[in-house]
Design a protein around this motif. Structure first.
Motif, PDB file in Angstrom:
ATOM      1  N   GLU A   7      14.781  42.357  61.901  1.00  0.00           N
ATOM      2  CA  GLU A   7      15.549  42.892  60.776  1.00  0.00           C
ATOM      3  C   GLU A   7      15.391  44.410  60.688  1.00  0.00           C
ATOM      4  N   GLU A   8      14.178  44.887  60.947  1.00  0.00           N
ATOM      5  CA  GLU A   8      13.934  46.323  60.927  1.00  0.00           C
ATOM      6  C   GLU A   8      14.706  47.025  62.051  1.00  0.00           C
ATOM      7  N   THR A   9      14.718  46.402  63.221  1.00  0.00           N
ATOM      8  CA  THR A   9      15.480  46.959  64.342  1.00  0.00           C
ATOM      9  C   THR A   9      16.967  46.998  64.009  1.00  0.00           C
ATOM     10  N   ALA A  10      17.470  45.911  63.430  1.00  0.00           N
ATOM     11  CA  ALA A  10      18.888  45.852  63.079  1.00  0.00           C
ATOM     12  C   ALA A  10      19.240  46.924  62.046  1.00  0.00           C
ATOM     13  N   ARG A  11      18.379  47.136  61.078  1.00  0.00           N
ATOM     14  CA  ARG A  11      18.629  48.161  60.063  1.00  0.00           C
ATOM     15  C   ARG A  11      18.717  49.545  60.693  1.00  0.00           C
ATOM     16  N   LEU A  12      17.834  49.818  61.651  1.00  0.00           N
ATOM     17  CA  LEU A  12      17.852  51.119  62.316  1.00  0.00           C
ATOM     18  C   LEU A  12      19.085  51.259  63.204  1.00  0.00           C
TER      19      LEU A  12
ATOM     20  N   TRP B  51      33.292  46.189  73.666  1.00  0.00           N
ATOM     21  CA  TRP B  51      32.181  45.547  72.961  1.00  0.00           C
ATOM     22  C   TRP B  51      32.606  44.159  72.487  1.00  0.00           C
ATOM     23  N   SER B  52      31.689  43.206  72.587  1.00  0.00           N
ATOM     24  CA  SER B  52      31.962  41.860  72.072  1.00  0.00           C
ATOM     25  C   SER B  52      31.786  41.786  70.561  1.00  0.00           C
ATOM     26  N   SER B  53      31.017  42.718  69.990  1.00  0.00           N
ATOM     27  CA  SER B  53      30.842  42.860  68.546  1.00  0.00           C
ATOM     28  C   SER B  53      30.692  44.347  68.260  1.00  0.00           C
ATOM     29  N   PRO B  54      30.987  44.801  67.050  1.00  0.00           N
ATOM     30  CA  PRO B  54      30.951  46.241  66.760  1.00  0.00           C
ATOM     31  C   PRO B  54      29.586  46.849  67.069  1.00  0.00           C
ATOM     32  N   PRO B  55      29.541  48.030  67.690  1.00  0.00           N
ATOM     33  CA  PRO B  55      28.276  48.598  68.168  1.00  0.00           C
ATOM     34  C   PRO B  55      27.275  48.937  67.073  1.00  0.00           C
ATOM     35  N   PHE B  56      27.751  49.204  65.860  1.00  0.00           N
ATOM     36  CA  PHE B  56      26.834  49.538  64.768  1.00  0.00           C
ATOM     37  C   PHE B  56      26.758  48.420  63.728  1.00  0.00           C
ATOM     38  N   GLU B  57      27.111  47.214  64.163  1.00  0.00           N
ATOM     39  CA  GLU B  57      26.916  46.011  63.361  1.00  0.00           C
ATOM     40  C   GLU B  57      26.057  45.056  64.183  1.00  0.00           C
ATOM     41  N   PRO B  58      24.728  45.236  64.160  1.00  0.00           N
ATOM     42  CA  PRO B  58      23.838  44.452  65.022  1.00  0.00           C
ATOM     43  C   PRO B  58      24.093  42.948  64.892  1.00  0.00           C
ATOM     44  N   THR B  59      24.140  42.299  66.056  1.00  0.00           N
ATOM     45  CA  THR B  59      24.492  40.882  66.109  1.00  0.00           C
ATOM     46  C   THR B  59      23.516  40.137  67.006  1.00  0.00           C
ATOM     47  N   LEU B  60      22.970  39.034  66.501  1.00  0.00           N
ATOM     48  CA  LEU B  60      22.102  38.167  67.296  1.00  0.00           C
ATOM     49  C   LEU B  60      22.936  37.073  67.945  1.00  0.00           C
ATOM     50  N   ARG B  61      22.844  36.943  69.254  1.00  0.00           N
ATOM     51  CA  ARG B  61      23.489  35.832  69.945  1.00  0.00           C
ATOM     52  C   ARG B  61      22.811  35.612  71.293  1.00  0.00           C
TER      53      ARG B  61
ATOM     54  N   GLY C 238      19.970  34.624  72.195  1.00  0.00           N
ATOM     55  CA  GLY C 238      18.600  35.099  72.375  1.00  0.00           C
ATOM     56  C   GLY C 238      18.455  36.593  72.558  1.00  0.00           C
ATOM     57  N   ALA C 239      19.440  37.358  72.072  1.00  0.00           N
ATOM     58  CA  ALA C 239      19.381  38.813  72.229  1.00  0.00           C
ATOM     59  C   ALA C 239      20.007  39.483  71.009  1.00  0.00           C
ATOM     60  N   LEU C 240      19.589  40.710  70.744  1.00  0.00           N
ATOM     61  CA  LEU C 240      20.168  41.525  69.684  1.00  0.00           C
ATOM     62  C   LEU C 240      21.091  42.545  70.325  1.00  0.00           C
ATOM     63  N   TYR C 241      22.379  42.518  69.929  1.00  0.00           N
ATOM     64  CA  TYR C 241      23.392  43.410  70.487  1.00  0.00           C
ATOM     65  C   TYR C 241      23.697  44.523  69.491  1.00  0.00           C
ATOM     66  N   ALA C 242      23.590  45.762  69.943  1.00  0.00           N
ATOM     67  CA  ALA C 242      23.942  46.928  69.133  1.00  0.00           C
ATOM     68  C   ALA C 242      23.708  48.169  69.974  1.00  0.00           C
ATOM     69  N   ARG C 243      24.402  49.245  69.635  1.00  0.00           N
ATOM     70  CA  ARG C 243      24.077  50.510  70.292  1.00  0.00           C
ATOM     71  C   ARG C 243      22.671  50.935  69.827  1.00  0.00           C
ATOM     72  N   GLY C 244      21.790  51.184  70.800  1.00  0.00           N
ATOM     73  CA  GLY C 244      20.406  51.539  70.499  1.00  0.00           C
ATOM     74  C   GLY C 244      19.455  50.366  70.451  1.00  0.00           C
ATOM     75  N   ALA C 245      19.960  49.147  70.639  1.00  0.00           N
ATOM     76  CA  ALA C 245      19.087  47.972  70.556  1.00  0.00           C
ATOM     77  C   ALA C 245      17.946  48.054  71.554  1.00  0.00           C
ATOM     78  N   CYS C 246      18.227  48.620  72.723  1.00  0.00           N
ATOM     79  CA  CYS C 246      17.175  48.837  73.716  1.00  0.00           C
ATOM     80  C   CYS C 246      16.809  50.310  73.793  1.00  0.00           C
TER      81      CYS C 246
ATOM     82  N   LEU D 257      11.343  51.594  69.810  1.00  0.00           N
ATOM     83  CA  LEU D 257      10.526  52.248  68.788  1.00  0.00           C
ATOM     84  C   LEU D 257       9.934  51.216  67.833  1.00  0.00           C
ATOM     85  N   VAL D 258      10.742  50.282  67.366  1.00  0.00           N
ATOM     86  CA  VAL D 258      10.236  49.274  66.433  1.00  0.00           C
ATOM     87  C   VAL D 258       9.193  48.386  67.110  1.00  0.00           C
TER      88      VAL D 258
END
Length: 453
Positions: free
Chosen positions: A21-26, A97-107, A109-117, A123-124
């Motif tokens: 959740e913290e990663t998704a918020r960032l 993108w399969s989902s918006p880059p700044f709307e973190p999405t879990l699918r 077994g992975a978290l998809y977002a720009r900056g997720a990795c 950092l988190v």
């Protein structure tokens, strides 16, 4: 596994949802340094996060994006430095993108977002490791920790050198964990020990005050041809850079480097599958591809001239430009290469081609036999159940040089949450949850053992 390591692992597993959740918020906070989007807001968010994880925080303004600094003392006087960045690459092309880059999405077994990795998820994970080690030690850390989280890594870190020089007293450390790192396709931990330098330039030429009809090509000079001829003078079909003195100072791999390169797997077939390559540069095959990282390069990153829209337009372009980068190996200096590039163009009759420096970084490399490297390798093998691979030099560039030299030949290793297909810098960037968890476990073990080095 020792009891303290069991406590660390249990803590991380039990609190995984909270950290995701913290990663998704960032990741939901845009911070695109290339266009200055959301930088101050993201720096403030990072500052609040570091404080929430028990660090004393200062945010330093720069002429660009702020740099976030955090520190916590430990039982040992030794300090481990963590370098990360909160800026991300532009997300375009958005339609891929399969989902918006700044709307973190879990699918899946992975978290998809720009900056997720690269580099918010990482950092988190490091902050989570900090929490787990502190919890296992009943509120204390075995050594001090310093976090430097900058906001301009993706545009060449133009202000980090001056930041380090001005704050050496705050940054004293005996080792550093750099952003990046992870596992190879076989699940082996990969520890990178060095990076190449880079010189990025824009070459441009203007032959007319405005575009002309291509029917005048028999008498008016074409800027596109002028630039293509200038570019062709930089490198031959043999891939050798033709700038006189370009290779001066370039160091070959040491005997220990050669051993490490030979120990690396052969990734030829995997790269053929990923990139659809028919033939590698200079016909390289097998493990020759690993050793080739010690060859400096000249790369055309982009070209622009005339009309490039749909259909036909018979135009003679007045202006042409190219983005070019030179990746440099230990022993080379980007400032020296810039001088030699300008002199070469002048000497070859291309004095009308202007050279604008867009950024520079110097090579940096940690000795493979350093005790800190041995600690990272040993703990990586414990977490992943496979011997760690030591990579003496990777092809990319990052501002290790800004810290390592000024801080007294600081040993630096990469250890992180990545794998070979995170799609960093590309659409559908993601971090796999198990990789995130293992990356945090690895960092925690390095932190646990660092005080005893």
């Amino acid at each position: 596994m020792r009891p303290i390591e069991r406590r660390i692992d249990a803590y991380l597993s039990e609190h995984l949802d909270r950290y995701l959740e913290e990663t998704a918020r960032l990741c939901a906070q845009p911070s695109v340094s290339a266009r200055g989007e959301g930088m101050v807001e993201c720096a403030q968010l990072v500052g609040r996060m570091l404080e929430a994880h028990g660090l004393a925080v200062r945010i330093f303004p720069t002429p660009g994006a702020p740099i976030v600094y955090g520190h916590a003392d430990g039982i040992s006087p030794r300090t481990l430095l963590f370098y990360n960045h909160y800026d991300v690459q532009p997300p375009e092309p958005l339609e891929l993108w399969s989902s918006p880059p700044f709307e973190p999405t879990l699918r899946d077994g992975a978290l998809y977002a720009r900056g997720a990795c690269d580099d918010k998820g990482e950092l988190v994970a490091r902050l989570a490791a900090l929490d787990a080690v502190r919890e296992a030690h009943r509120g204390s850390l075995p050594c001090g920790v310093t976090f430097v989280v900058e906001g301009e890594e993706e545009i060449g870190s133009p202000h980090v050198v001056s930041f380090v020089q001005e704050h050496l007293d705050l940054l004293r450390a005996q080792g550093a964990i750099w952003e990046g790192g992870g596992i190879d396709p076989e699940g082996r931990p990969v520890l990178t020990l060095g990076v190449r330098g880079v010189l990025s330039v824009e070459l441009s030429v203007q032959t007319l005050t405005r575009d002309a009809h291509s029917g005048a090509a028999h008498r008016l000079p074409n800027a596109a041809w002028r630039l293509v001829w200038a570019l062709a003078s930089l490198k031959g079909p043999d891939e050798r850079v033709r700038i006189p003195g370009f290779y001066e100072g370039a160091l070959p791999p040491s005997p220990l480097d050669e051993e490490l390169l030979e120990a690396l797997p052969d990734y030829e077939e995997l790269e053929r599958q990923i990139y659809g390559v028919r033939e590698f540069v200079r016909g390289l095959r097998g493990k020759e591809l690993n050793r080739a990282v010690f060859e400096p390069t000249c790369n055309i990153a982009g070209l622009t001239a005339g009309y490039q829209g749909p259909g036909m337009k018979t135009v003679l372009p007045a202006r042409a430009a190219a983005k070019v980068d030179f990746r440099l190996v230990p022993g080379q200096d980007p400032n020296d290469v810039l001088v030699k590039l300008s002199a070469h163009l002048q000497r070859e009759g291309f004095g009308d081609v202007s050279v604008q420096c867009l950024g520079a970084m110097w090579p940096a490399k940690t000795a493979a036999d350093a005790p800190f490297v041995a600690l990272a390798a040993r703990t990586g093998a414990e977490v992943y159940g496979r011997p760690a691979l030591l990579v003496p030099l990777e092809g990319g560039s990052t501002p290790i040089y800004a810290f390592a030299g000024p801080l007294g030949d600081l040993p630096v290793v990469f250890a992180g949450v990545g794998y070979w297909d995170n799609r960093a810098h590309a659409p559908d960037e993601h971090v796999r949850l198990q990789d995130w968890l293992n990356g945090a476990r690895h960092i925690a073990r390095i932190l646990e053992g660092f005080a005893a080095l």
